[in-house]
Design an enzyme around this catalytic site. Structure first.
Site, mmCIF file in Angstrom:
data_model
loop_
_atom_site.group_PDB
_atom_site.id
_atom_site.type_symbol
_atom_site.label_atom_id
_atom_site.label_comp_id
_atom_site.label_asym_id
_atom_site.label_seq_id
_atom_site.Cartn_x
_atom_site.Cartn_y
_atom_site.Cartn_z
ATOM 1 N N SER A 59 0.802 -1.221 0.000
ATOM 2 C CA SER A 59 0.000 0.000 0.000
ATOM 3 C C SER A 59 0.841 1.281 0.000
ATOM 4 O O SER A 59 0.324 2.342 -0.303
ATOM 5 C CB SER A 59 -0.949 0.018 1.202
ATOM 6 O OG SER A 59 -0.219 0.121 2.401
ATOM 7 N N HIS A 115 1.229 4.393 6.773
ATOM 8 C CA HIS A 115 0.633 5.237 5.732
ATOM 9 C C HIS A 115 1.042 6.687 5.922
ATOM 10 O O HIS A 115 1.536 7.082 6.970
ATOM 11 C CB HIS A 115 -0.891 5.112 5.732
ATOM 12 C CG HIS A 115 -1.376 3.861 5.056
ATOM 13 N ND1 HIS A 115 -2.687 3.481 5.070
ATOM 14 C CD2 HIS A 115 -0.728 2.912 4.347
ATOM 15 C CE1 HIS A 115 -2.830 2.348 4.409
ATOM 16 N NE2 HIS A 115 -1.638 1.986 3.962
ATOM 17 N N ASP A 141 -7.846 6.350 4.641
ATOM 18 C CA ASP A 141 -7.931 5.200 5.540
ATOM 19 C C ASP A 141 -9.155 5.168 6.444
ATOM 20 O O ASP A 141 -9.188 4.370 7.383
ATOM 21 C CB ASP A 141 -6.682 5.155 6.435
ATOM 22 C CG ASP A 141 -5.428 4.836 5.656
ATOM 23 O OD1 ASP A 141 -5.524 4.426 4.500
ATOM 24 O OD2 ASP A 141 -4.338 4.996 6.233
#
Length: 199
Positions: A59, A115, A141
């Protein structure tokens, strides 16, 4: 019994007296204890419960690949290029910049998520809140957060900010977590090496 030991390649254990076997077990316990103390010392120094994490998904590509080993920092020592601007007066944490890569835990999930911060806001009396997104993801998210949660609380949910990495070193961890039998084999081999070591 001797045939079983010879079959397993452990025939040398017959030559060891109980005192030598106990010494080897104590050496093994010391090695494990030292590793644990180093981990806890690193946790205290970085103010992070998990100062080193492995990227488990794609990701964050192309910034980080699956298997990269990340080093985290959760203290604000006015290192603005690394951890953000200096802390606000009376605040435990300094500001986290938009664009900074953070690692956080979501309630009810064991796996830390790596992230990038895409939005932040902080009120005079409210904690710093962050919205994150994976570089390789199309959406933010919010679906990964707890139910009815739209932002991360920086002080409670973020483990740390990424300050460095080593590419692909974490694949060993991924292998051990995806194949539990490999963990048993590795621990068994380490134990045998300690027991078989001659004084």
């Amino acid at each position: 019994m001797d045939a079983v030991l010879d079959t397993l390649g452990l025939g040398e254990l017959r030559r060891l007296n109980p005192r030598q076997i106990l010494a080897q077990i104590v050496n093994f316990a010391l090695i494990l204890g030292t590793a644990f103390m180093l981990w806890k010392g690193l946790s205290v120094a970085t103010d992070s419960p998990s100062p080193i994490v492995v990227v488990l998904s794609g990701s964050m590509e192309p910034a980080f690949q699956r298997g990269d080993l990340l080093f985290l920092w959760n203290r604000n020592l006015e290192m603005s290029d690394i951890t953000g601007p200096p802390p606000a007066p009376g605040s435990e944490f300094g500001g986290t910049k938009v664009g900074e890569i953070v690692v956080y835990n979501v309630a009810g999930k064991d796996i830390p998520i790596v992230h990038r911060v895409v939005r932040r806001h902080k009120g005079a009396k409210t904690p710093e809140n962050l919205l994150t997104k994976g570089d390789n993801n199309h959406a933010d998210d919010t679906e990964l957060y707890a139910r009815n949660q739209f932002y991360l609380n920086r002080e409670k949910e973020v483990i740390g900010s990424v300050v460095g990495y080593i590419p692909f070193v974490g694949y060993v961890t991924i292998l051990l977590s995806e194949h539990p039998w490999a963990k048993s084999v590795l621990l068994g081999m380490m134990g045998l090496m300690v027991v078989m070591q001659r004084e």
